[in-house]
Structure formats: C-alpha cells, structure tokens
Design a protein around this motif. Structure first.
Motif, PDB file in Angstrom:
ATOM      1  N   LYS A  34       7.820  50.178  47.081  1.00 41.17           N
ATOM      2  CA  LYS A  34       8.776  49.087  46.983  1.00 41.17           C
ATOM      3  C   LYS A  34       9.938  49.340  47.938  1.00 41.17           C
ATOM      4  N   THR A  35      10.513  48.224  48.425  1.00 40.97           N
ATOM      5  CA  THR A  35      11.621  48.293  49.375  1.00 40.97           C
ATOM      6  C   THR A  35      12.729  47.365  48.900  1.00 40.97           C
ATOM      7  N   PHE A  36      13.923  47.917  48.719  1.00 39.46           N
ATOM      8  CA  PHE A  36      15.063  47.112  48.283  1.00 39.46           C
ATOM      9  C   PHE A  36      15.599  46.301  49.460  1.00 39.46           C
ATOM     10  N   LEU A  37      15.730  44.977  49.285  1.00 36.13           N
ATOM     11  CA  LEU A  37      16.170  44.080  50.354  1.00 36.13           C
ATOM     12  C   LEU A  37      17.387  43.262  49.945  1.00 36.13           C
ATOM     13  N   GLY A  38      18.186  43.787  49.034  1.00 35.58           N
ATOM     14  CA  GLY A  38      19.368  43.060  48.578  1.00 35.58           C
ATOM     15  C   GLY A  38      19.046  42.225  47.360  1.00 35.58           C
ATOM     16  N   SER A  39      18.938  40.913  47.529  1.00 34.94           N
ATOM     17  CA  SER A  39      18.672  40.031  46.398  1.00 34.94           C
ATOM     18  C   SER A  39      17.220  40.078  45.941  1.00 34.94           C
ATOM     19  N   ARG A  40      16.352  40.673  46.755  1.00 34.62           N
ATOM     20  CA  ARG A  40      14.946  40.740  46.359  1.00 34.62           C
ATOM     21  C   ARG A  40      14.362  42.105  46.715  1.00 34.62           C
ATOM     22  N   MET A  41      13.203  42.365  46.133  1.00 32.02           N
ATOM     23  CA  MET A  41      12.488  43.619  46.338  1.00 32.02           C
ATOM     24  C   MET A  41      11.120  43.291  46.934  1.00 32.02           C
ATOM     25  N   ALA A  42      10.708  44.042  47.947  1.00 29.95           N
ATOM     26  CA  ALA A  42       9.360  43.902  48.489  1.00 29.95           C
ATOM     27  C   ALA A  42       8.463  44.929  47.814  1.00 29.95           C
ATOM     28  N   LEU A  43       7.386  44.459  47.194  1.00 29.08           N
ATOM     29  CA  LEU A  43       6.442  45.346  46.510  1.00 29.08           C
ATOM     30  C   LEU A  43       5.154  45.441  47.317  1.00 29.08           C
ATOM     31  N   ASP A  44       4.666  46.673  47.473  1.00 30.69           N
ATOM     32  CA  ASP A  44       3.343  46.912  48.059  1.00 30.69           C
ATOM     33  C   ASP A  44       2.369  47.112  46.915  1.00 30.69           C
ATOM     34  N   LEU A  45       1.317  46.300  46.890  1.00 30.95           N
ATOM     35  CA  LEU A  45       0.398  46.270  45.747  1.00 30.95           C
ATOM     36  C   LEU A  45      -1.014  46.629  46.201  1.00 30.95           C
ATOM     37  N   LEU A  46      -1.618  47.584  45.526  1.00 31.62           N
ATOM     38  CA  LEU A  46      -2.985  48.000  45.821  1.00 31.62           C
ATOM     39  C   LEU A  46      -3.928  47.307  44.842  1.00 31.62           C
ATOM     40  N   VAL A  47      -4.876  46.537  45.389  1.00 30.63           N
ATOM     41  CA  VAL A  47      -5.820  45.796  44.552  1.00 30.63           C
ATOM     42  C   VAL A  47      -7.155  46.519  44.470  1.00 30.63           C
TER      43      VAL A  47
END
Length: 359
Positions: free
Chosen positions: A307-320
């Motif tokens: 996960k990466t903090f981007l201020g108002s939102r978070m980017a999640l890396d998801l493994l399927v």
C-alpha cells in the motif's frame, strides 16, 4: 443540428516519408473547448498549424463557417493563435501589444482605444496597460497574450501548449482562468497539449491522436472511464489492464474469462471476435475492497500485498493469483486502515466500470 464552426475534411499531410496526418475528419462546434491530446509526433501540432494557415495540407479541406479557407494565408482567416512562449513584443507595452492586431485590421484610433479598454477590463489588465512584458508575471503575460488574440474577435482561437512554461501551482490557477474566459466569451478554443491532466481539467471534448489518426474522440469522462483502445487507456491516467478470453455477449455486456473468473464489461470500441484474447480496462478508483463478497457484477478474491499513502487516498496492491501473476491496483479512502497481510479481501467493480478494448 447546427452546422459546425470548423470542419476538417479528410486532411492528409506528409513530411517526406512520414505521414503526419492521415485523412483526418473533424467537426468543431461554436463555443466548444476542444483539446487535441497525444504524444510528440502524433499530428496534433500539425493540425493546429493547418487550421491557422501556417501549413498547407497535402489533400483535404479546411472549412470555416462553411467557407473553404484551405489555401488562405493566416491573415485572411478569422483565426488567432496563442503560442507556448506567448510571442509578445518585448519593446511594446501591454496596451500596444493588444493594439497590434487591431491596427493590422485597419481599425481607427478611437475604435482601437475602446476595444483595448474593453478587453483589458474583461481580463483584469487595466492596471498593467503601461507595463512591458518583462515587468509581468507568467500568469499576467499569459493573459496579455490572450487579450491580444481575442481583441480582433476571432471565430476560432488556437492555443499551442500555452501553459507549458508555468510552474505547477500557477499552471493550475491559469487553467481555471482560461476555461472561465472561454465560457464567458463563448469563443471556440482549439487547445493542443501532451498533458493528460490538463486536457481532462479544461476540455469540453478531447481528441486523442496517435500516429496521425484519431484514436478516440469524446468527453473527458468518456475517454477516462470508457477508453476504446489500449493506447487511450494507458495514455490517460492509470488503469488495470485485464487480459483474458472472450466468452460471448449477454445483451449489451461482454463476457470474458480472466484467470478462471467470469467478468462482465462493455466494449466502447466494438466487440472483438469470440475466442480471441481480449484486454479490459478498469480504473483504480472503480475498484472496491470488502470483507465479504460484494453484490456487483464482477468480484474476485485476493489479498493486500502493498500500500502507498497518497494523502486523501491509499493505493493498494492486490494479489489475486500468485502462480499466474494476476494482480490489481485500487484506490481507497486513506482512512480505511486496510492492512497488508494474508487475510483475504473481496475486490468488486460494476459492469459499467470495465471497458473491453478493441486492441
């Protein structure tokens, strides 16, 4: 339906062995803010120069209010241009720069003075009339360049990456100001840029160019959420690209298999052949993460691996699917507190959020 203000009719332009434009067809309506977007060499600046009369097409026609102006020089077209460096005369004051085009039109002194006052008041330049370009900020010079271009009342205003020299903060302010001016004047703006965010922010309509051809033409929302091709999906913003097999159609929906998961989407660029590998685009903000299976057309299970903090939102890396490398990336609210680990999560998105690409 009203006739277009501008019509480009099968415009082709070659430079030696290079085809800059290939049978380009385009209509532009009165009062539209149209942006030509694309990488260097895609044909956007060549189109602008042909519209302005600075380049002649090899074939095709340029119509302005129904009149063929293809072979007319720039000074005989009711078109003006704002250049990237503004091209203001450094030895002239703001008022003199604005008067220049009016003098070329043969207007009298009283008429010129009245038009100067009108356009300077409109663009809030009244306090700067006696200053020279070197005494102005970047944003003020941009407004003077606009004032000079708008003063003769052109039918069409051409803007060749005019914000490229501004810093990021000022650029955002001037973007809003430029769009506001366009709305208040009801002028038709033809804007050229390679900046995707700038195009999305300012335009009524975006024409994405690639190798001398129109890749897709539509509203910013259409192009962002419903790209027709892989080029558009990747060029505008960040997206998930899901490659799988086409299984068929169900009404308006396209059904595909992705790593054993049945997914549904729509095909803005046309439905490919059944059985062929296909690719779909899903924007990161369209994905939702849930503890239980969501009631959406598309739902897959995975786990958060980064996960990466981007201020108002978070980017999640998801493994399927680890073995086959199936991954997704999603934007979520930064306050969700989603943790990295082995706990499974459900990832869901609507059928309307998935665009099956034509290539």
């Amino acid at each position: 339906m009203a006739d277009p203000l501008v019509r480009l009719d099968k415009i082709t332009k070659r430079f030696g062995d290079t085809t800059a434009l290939s049978e380009l067809d385009l209509d532009i309506a009165q009062g539209e803010f149209v942006t030509f977007l694309g990488p260097s060499g895609c044909g956007k600046s060549t189109t602008l120069r042909i519209l302005g009369g600075f380049e002649q097409p090899g074939s095709g026609r340029v119509l302005l209010r129904g009149d063929d102006v293809t072979r007319l020089p720039p000074e005989r077209r009711n078109v003006n241009m704002v250049f990237q460096d503004y091209a203001l005369f450094p030895h002239m004051t703001v008022k003199q720069n604005i008067a220049f085009g009016l003098e070329l039109k043969g207007m009298g002194k009283a008429e010129i003075a009245a038009r100067q006052d009108e356009i300077m008041s409109f663009l809030e330049l009244g306090a700067f009339g006696g200053r020279y370009p070197a005494q102005l900020s970047g944003g003020q010079r941009q407004r003077v360049a606009l004032a000079r271009a708008l003063a003769p009342d052109p039918a069409l205003l051409l803007l060749d990456e005019p914000l490229g020299a501004l810093d990021a903060k000022l650029r955002g302010q001037v973007q809003q100001e430029l769009k506001s001016i366009q709305r208040r004047t009801d002028k038709t703006f033809f804007f050229v840029t390679h900046d995707q965010e700038e195009a999305l922010t300012m335009s009524d309509r975006i024409v994405v160019m690639n190798k001398g051809k129109v890749e897709q033409d539509g509203t910013p929302e259409d192009l962002y959420f419903h790209p027709a091709s892989r080029f558009v999906a990747e060029f505008i913003g960040e997206t998930n690209l899901l490659t799988g097999d086409l299984r068929g159609t169900d009404g308006d929906a396209v059904v595909m298999d992705w790593f054993g998961q049945t997914l549904r989407g729509h095909a803005p660029g046309g439905i490919p052949q059944t059985g062929a590998p296909i690719t779909a685009s899903v924007r990161l903000e369209r994905l939702g993460c849930h503890a239980t299976r969501p009631a959406t057309a598309n739902a897959v299970q995975g786990r958060v691996v980064g996960k990466t903090f981007l201020g108002s939102r978070m980017a999640l890396d998801l493994l399927v699917d680890d073995a086959r490398g199936a991954r997704l990336r999603a934007y979520v609210d930064a306050r969700t507190g989603q943790s990295v680990g082995d706990a499974p999560v459900w990832i869901g998105w609507d059928e309307s959020s998935m665009a099956v690409l034509r290539d």
